[in-house]
Design a protein around this motif. Sequence first.
Motif, PDB file in Angstrom:
ATOM      1  N   ASN A  14       0.848  -1.351  -0.171  1.00 19.93           N
ATOM      2  CA  ASN A  14       0.208   0.561  -0.446  1.00 19.93           C
ATOM      3  C   ASN A  14       0.905   0.721   0.222  1.00 19.93           C
ATOM      4  N   PRO A  15       1.173   1.196  -0.621  1.00 16.05           N
ATOM      5  CA  PRO A  15       2.404   2.515  -1.120  1.00 16.05           C
ATOM      6  C   PRO A  15       1.592   3.983  -1.011  1.00 16.05           C
ATOM      7  N   GLU A  16       2.763   4.853  -0.807  1.00 13.84           N
ATOM      8  CA  GLU A  16       2.215   6.096  -0.908  1.00 13.84           C
ATOM      9  C   GLU A  16       1.501   6.479  -1.957  1.00 13.84           C
ATOM     10  N   TRP A  17       0.191   7.635  -2.517  1.00 15.73           N
ATOM     11  CA  TRP A  17       0.124   7.924  -3.547  1.00 15.73           C
ATOM     12  C   TRP A  17       1.475   9.119  -4.136  1.00 15.73           C
ATOM     13  N   SER A  18       1.297   9.145  -5.189  1.00 14.73           N
ATOM     14  CA  SER A  18       2.273   9.902  -5.911  1.00 14.73           C
ATOM     15  C   SER A  18       1.410  11.119  -6.621  1.00 14.73           C
ATOM     16  N   ALA A  19       1.586  12.057  -7.144  1.00 14.76           N
ATOM     17  CA  ALA A  19       0.837  12.794  -8.150  1.00 14.76           C
ATOM     18  C   ALA A  19       0.748  12.853  -9.183  1.00 14.76           C
ATOM     19  N   GLU A  20       1.423  11.841 -10.133  1.00 10.53           N
ATOM     20  CA  GLU A  20       0.508  10.627 -10.722  1.00 10.53           C
ATOM     21  C   GLU A  20      -0.412  10.486 -10.443  1.00 10.53           C
ATOM     22  N   ASP A  21      -0.611   9.295  -9.344  1.00 13.84           N
ATOM     23  CA  ASP A  21      -1.999   8.501  -8.791  1.00 13.84           C
ATOM     24  C   ASP A  21      -2.760   9.641  -8.953  1.00 13.84           C
ATOM     25  N   PHE A  22      -2.797  10.709  -8.011  1.00 16.60           N
ATOM     26  CA  PHE A  22      -4.235  12.099  -7.898  1.00 16.60           C
ATOM     27  C   PHE A  22      -4.645  11.797  -8.828  1.00 16.60           C
ATOM     28  N   ALA A  23      -3.866  12.435 -10.622  1.00 20.85           N
ATOM     29  CA  ALA A  23      -4.057  12.913 -11.049  1.00 20.85           C
ATOM     30  C   ALA A  23      -4.781  11.581 -12.338  1.00 20.85           C
ATOM     31  N   LYS A  24      -4.828  10.666 -11.640  1.00 23.04           N
ATOM     32  CA  LYS A  24      -5.398   9.236 -12.453  1.00 23.04           C
ATOM     33  C   LYS A  24      -6.994   9.035 -11.614  1.00 23.04           C
ATOM     34  N   ALA A  25      -7.014   8.906 -11.013  1.00 17.91           N
ATOM     35  CA  ALA A  25      -7.736   8.587 -10.289  1.00 17.91           C
ATOM     36  C   ALA A  25      -8.731   9.220 -10.387  1.00 17.91           C
TER      37      ALA A  25
END
Length: 53
Positions: A14-25
């Motif tokens: 369960n890694p910490e979300w990156s800015a890219e992860d938030f952008a794709k959410a």
Amino acid sequence: MSKKINPEQLSDDNPEWSAEDFAKARPAKDVLPELFGKKIAVEMLKRPSWARP
């Protein structure tokens, strides 16, 4: 005695979300119908009666 877990320690599962992860959410209302079907998604997204104004 059990070993205490450090809550600051990152997990590979369960890694910490990156800015890219938030952008794709995507919002749950867009994803749930794809996963469970529209009828079940509608039920899942309803506010519980105790939370309604």
